[in-house]
Design an enzyme around this catalytic site. Structure first.
Site, PDB file in Angstrom:
ATOM      1  N   HIS A  17       0.832  -1.207   0.000  1.00  0.00           N
ATOM      2  CA  HIS A  17       0.000   0.000   0.000  1.00  0.00           C
ATOM      3  C   HIS A  17       0.864   1.254   0.000  1.00  0.00           C
ATOM      4  O   HIS A  17       0.913   1.986   1.004  1.00  0.00           O
ATOM      5  CB  HIS A  17      -0.913  -0.008   1.223  1.00  0.00           C
TER       6      HIS A  17
ATOM      7  N   ASN B 109      -6.724  11.222   4.364  1.00  0.00           N
ATOM      8  CA  ASN B 109      -6.288  11.326   2.958  1.00  0.00           C
ATOM      9  C   ASN B 109      -7.457  11.187   1.977  1.00  0.00           C
ATOM     10  O   ASN B 109      -7.249  11.071   0.786  1.00  0.00           O
ATOM     11  CB  ASN B 109      -5.150  10.335   2.662  1.00  0.00           C
TER      12      ASN B 109
ATOM     13  N   HIS C  19      -5.453   2.324  -4.361  1.00  0.00           N
ATOM     14  CA  HIS C  19      -5.353   1.747  -3.016  1.00  0.00           C
ATOM     15  C   HIS C  19      -4.798   0.329  -3.100  1.00  0.00           C
ATOM     16  O   HIS C  19      -5.254  -0.482  -3.894  1.00  0.00           O
ATOM     17  CB  HIS C  19      -6.727   1.715  -2.332  1.00  0.00           C
TER      18      HIS C  19
ATOM     19  N   SER D  45     -22.802  -9.261  38.372  1.00  0.00           N
ATOM     20  CA  SER D  45     -23.331 -10.540  37.892  1.00  0.00           C
ATOM     21  C   SER D  45     -22.225 -11.569  37.689  1.00  0.00           C
ATOM     22  O   SER D  45     -22.399 -12.751  37.972  1.00  0.00           O
ATOM     23  CB  SER D  45     -24.057 -10.354  36.551  1.00  0.00           C
TER      24      SER D  45
ATOM     25  N   GLU E 159     -17.505  -4.027  25.158  1.00  0.00           N
ATOM     26  CA  GLU E 159     -16.714  -5.251  25.222  1.00  0.00           C
ATOM     27  C   GLU E 159     -15.467  -5.182  24.345  1.00  0.00           C
ATOM     28  O   GLU E 159     -14.433  -5.758  24.684  1.00  0.00           O
ATOM     29  CB  GLU E 159     -17.562  -6.460  24.822  1.00  0.00           C
TER      30      GLU E 159
ATOM     31  N   ARG F 250     -24.381 -19.679  35.594  1.00  0.00           N
ATOM     32  CA  ARG F 250     -25.097 -18.743  36.452  1.00  0.00           C
ATOM     33  C   ARG F 250     -25.532 -19.378  37.787  1.00  0.00           C
ATOM     34  O   ARG F 250     -25.325 -18.810  38.853  1.00  0.00           O
ATOM     35  CB  ARG F 250     -26.336 -18.231  35.716  1.00  0.00           C
TER      36      ARG F 250
END
Lengths: 623, 623
Positions: free
Chosen positions: B40, B189, B264, B347, B368, B475
């Site tokens: 690139h 750019n 590109h 929890s 997350e 749980r």
């Protein structure tokens, strides 16, 4: 508790009546969650005023005809506020108090802990936060640009969930597309699950972000009904995508829990619930008939043309991604097919569709979560989306794909540039986990063609599959193996080399199929007879053919350009596990971190080249 | 091409010399990518001025001692601009022109298509866009809050990648934490891979977003060296987290490609490359000695205390998430252990660590991706992060976890609330794909304890594992099965029921282990002798014990609270596939969309309860 006689509210009802409705929604939220013994009443209480005003005066919706194409959409991005949503359903008269009080969160019933489309008034499952705004953008885009319907989209969003980047990825697109039929309401109740949110009540900070992302921000007191009404009236002027930033109080209306920490996701104990209902003015039985949908635009008369798939000459070298792009463009003859790109359409060849059908081609830029959300939104409106990016980058949208399965969405995904085959770009670009991800999606179909003909056929097949289907394609060009008259049923396979006394079966898919063929040639030169199976359908998988190959040859070599877990090899093992044939087995997959290189170098270094396949086959045959 | 004699630039060099360096970086970017035949160059040319000023005058870095704890960090979030990065390495004198020209993107060499930490000056693999800013935030946080070192973080970011929500998720945290040691440079750019970016050259729009997210924005002409220098000087005042929004030209300096679409990711053809090098003033051999790192803060003298894991009484009912939280808090005695939460610490029980060690507990709110990025950044600085959320929501960070594996990061993840076991909250909250996701992560360890004792022991074991380890917890509370003196080696298993003449083996993990035990009781009452294996280590898996069970009993029932693909069942099949024992096999997993309900109702409805296990075992025994 005896209910007063039913009164029906409508757009003309005054705000004192709307207040009574809001209190009813609160009361029912408290009652339902206490009866269930779990749920999120305080998160419901904060948004009750917003929803009471919305459903009475602004939501253009026919509760008896939820599929009216001109109806508005309401998405509860804060899906945990399901008591409020279900209380609204009761106020709308589409569920009864009995269903609310006795089935919420219970097994075998539709009023689940978080809303799912099992309910006719729910478009999409929510509960993974930060997704509703993104889906809303997708629906608004479909409604406006594909259907030209007057439907609007309203999204109720929590404040905590604005910490998810996906919310801003979505608002950026709302602004970029100038989606004036889109409104989000952020319920800024200051308290998250375990403490205050990052921005607490800094509604101006929210507004600055919203405006910076190209949407109109309206800050209101979320318990001032007149202010809410004015904000929603402004939002409904359909001049700009709008975000109503509403300052609210978590637990509003119940003094013992209002604005208090420690009450997230907890039903009120029965005694407290009783006091709360009393404080809120007792049980009511108000009904709502809000505004009706505008007249639907006439259905577009677009008729399906004939799908003429591209044809390839056997032996020509064509990349499966190229065949995918050509087939996708051909599928554009079906007016329900739409395509989405995440700014790599010239690599994935999805842009072929864009050239042929620019009005049904959507550029989401480098925003894979939003690409999937757009696809989901379009699927909600009845379209057949094909969303494509590099296989590696679909992992960015894993949670959205998972939730789409919970929503029982039908959409086609294509991941290109899979595996070490891509060569010089290196491991960041190599999809080596995508088969595991996509196989584990509930109800998914996973396809992995080895040549251009099968890639085109399977691309077309996806337009008639239910659920989430996935096509894995390859960067490089490989010989076309099949003539255009071959068929490729989902769940099938092709046996490319086959003899009465085959000693071993080589199972490949995609690039490794070509390595298997080359290995079979090498083995044949040594007198080892190898069957070769093209396992183009990874899920469902062709158990019969695999079992026959196992029985006939007693030895299987499965080779895949993927990590060994969750991909082709384990699909084969699962297929054979329940059967009676237990062949000697070799599984070749990518077990080390690859680097840059040529395709041949990398296939060989990773142990999945023809040389390794032949070696593994020899070892099995000579065992 | 003959190079002039070497000149060495330093912080005192004037900008005309820095300009020569920038031109050298351009020349070398062009040369390296043309020699490689891929890469690139145009994306490198746009950022060359930014990097020339940075490395000469601002980056406090000892190229000979990249691990100096006081050194700055430079992250190329736009990893595809690797030619520029490697040209900088050459200018720094740490690689030679020969390596750059003959090994870039070649097999077996370290100058890969996208940077990886195989290079000592690269902290993290990049190439999946939108991640570098997030990692930079994590490193800056570790440096400032955990180490109190003077290091600063510089991130070079593309403009296209700001469409990823993760960038804003990260900048929100930079602002929230007031990370004054963090600077991002956005190389605006204007051109993406397939066309103009969403915001093109609207640098003010970028600045508004940056400021709305709480960071300082400085807009500059990215080719005006004095302006860049001033901006970086301001950024380095360490008053605020800063984003330099630099308007640049893609392909800058090479008229034939500058600001042109279609270039590109394409190396310049050889003839064009020659003209480009000439236009850029030819090959140079300038060297750079930029600012040295400040003096490192003295290493903190924190000494490891004794880790006293919580102990549980056999038979008591304790949730594995509770045991995890307790063990994590105990591990805090090791000063390198840090914990991260995504606003569900009450929890997941990660908050137990936070109570004991608030200075090493990081709240990322509902974000997350940023939680994982923070963990990765802290791992880069030598810490042992434990990042925890619901198993379902780890899918949100899949791409970050995948890339962390490419970076060879060591970190521990814990996913709680796995499977249908969670009950009333419904499918959006049920992690049913996490084992497939985590098993397919390169080099991962996957653990799934069935009781509190093993959960605590395995939580502790993760602190000494290399790579990415994953603990799946449950749980609900289930009986403690093991006394505190039991050991749980990674890769092992426990055989809980065992006899000389067992007829069938039941393999469970987590909640299904308890169902297996109950099924074994039920079978025993009928005279069917069932072995029960606790497969707490899913990857690596205890092949020996499984093979022995297969040989001894000839029949295996594997049951898991997960979709059938990629989880415990396929781990067992893979373990047995290469061996000689091929037992009759039943695999019970979640194959339909679950709803809300009690745990018992859901386990049964999904076909993974004791009843179904016993039924499957009976069928195998009687076959």
């Amino acid at each position: 508790m005896s209910a007063p006689p039913t009164t029906t509210l409508g757009p003309g009802s005054d705000l004192s009546q709307v207040f009574e409705l809001a209190q009813q929604l609160r009361v029912d939220s408290v009652r339902a969650s206490t009866a269930a013994g779990s749920g999120h009443p305080t998160s419901s209480l904060s948004a009750a005023d917003l929803m009471a005003v919305l459903m009475t005066r602004h939501l253009r919706y026919d509760w008896e005809a939820p599929d009216d194409p001109a109806g508005d959409h309401l998405i509860f991005s804060k899906g945990h506020a399901s008591p409020l949503l279900y209380a609204m359903f009761k106020a709308a008269g589409v569920i009864g108090d009995d269903e609310l009080m006795t089935t919420y969160r219970r097994f075998g019933h539709r009023l689940q802990g978080h809303p799912t489309p099992e309910l006719p008034w729910v478009d999409l499952a929510t509960g993974s936060l930060g997704q509703g705004v993104a889906y809303g953008v997708g629906i608004a885009l479909a409604v406006r640009d594909l259907e030209k319907q007057p439907s609007r989209v309203w999204v109720l969003c929590g404040d905590s969930e604005t910490a998810e980047g996906s919310v801003w990825e979505a608002l950026d697109k709302a602004g970029h597309h100038r989606l004036a039929n889109f409104t989000a309401l952020i319920d800024v109740n200051r308290l998250g699950q375990s403490g205050p949110t990052e921005l607490e009540w800094d509604t101006e900070a929210y507004a600055r972000r919203v405006e910076a992302f190209g949407c109109r921000a309206i800050v209101v007191d979320g318990h001032d009904l007149a202010a809410i009404d004015l904000a929603l009236t402004t939002a409904a002027d359909q001049r700009e995508p709008t975000v109503v930033v509403a300052r609210t109080v978590k637990g509003r209306g119940v003094a013992e829990v209002a604005d208090k920490e420690g009450w997230h996701g907890k039903p009120l104990p029965e005694d407290l619930a009783e006091r709360a209902v009393a404080e809120l003015g007792g049980v009511r039985d108000l009904r709502v008939r809000g505004p009706r949908p505008a007249a639907a635009a006439p259905a577009t008369a677009a008729r399906a043309g004939a799908v003429e798939l591209p044809r390839f000459e056997v032996g020509d070298k064509v990349a499966t991604r190229v065949a995918f792009g050509g087939a996708l463009a051909a599928l554009g003859a079906r007016p329900e097919v739409v395509a989405l790109d995440a700014e790599v359409g010239n690599s994935t060849h999805a842009e072929e569709f864009g050239k042929a059908y620019p009005d049904r081609y959507f550029q989401t830029y480098i925003a894979e979560q939003q690409m999937i959300a757009d696809a989901v939104g379009m699927a909600v409106r009845g379209f057949r989306p094909y969303a494509t990016t590099f296989a590696a980058f679909l992992t960015r949208a894993h949670d959205f794909i998972r939730m789409a399965a919970v929503s029982r969405i039908t959409m086609a995904l294509c991941g290109t540039h899979s595996g070490v085959e891509i060569g010089a770009d290196g491991p960041s670009q190599m999809g080596l986990e995508d088969l595991a991800m996509m196989r584990a999606v509930l109800g998914s179909t996973v396809l992995y063609p080895g040549d251009a003909t099968s890639a085109a056929a399977l691309t077309a097949a996806m337009a008639d599959l239910d659920g989430i289907s996935y096509l894995r394609t390859t960067r490089g060009a490989y010989p076309v193996l099949y003539s255009a008259d071959e068929t490729f049923p989902v769940g099938g396979s092709k046996t490319l080399r086959h003899g009465a006394d085959d000693q071993v079966t080589l199972v490949g898919a995609g690039v490794t199929l070509h390595e298997c063929l080359a290995a079979a040639d090498e083995l044949a030169a040594e007198g080892v007879r190898a069957r070769v199976v093209d396992l183009y359908s990874v899920k469902p998988v062709d158990t019969d053919t695999l079992a026959r190959a196992a029985a006939d040859t007693g030895a299987l070599v499965v080779v895949e350009d993927h990590h060994p877990e969750g991909g082709v090899g384990e699909a084969v093992l699962s297929a054979l596990a329940m059967g009676d044939s237990h062949p000697a087995f070799a599984h070749l997959a990518v077990t080390e971190l690859p680097g840059s290189g040529t395709t041949a170098e990398l296939l060989d270094a990773c142990g999945i080249s023809r040389t390794h396949i032949a070696r593994a086959a020899r070892a099995l045959v000579r065992r």
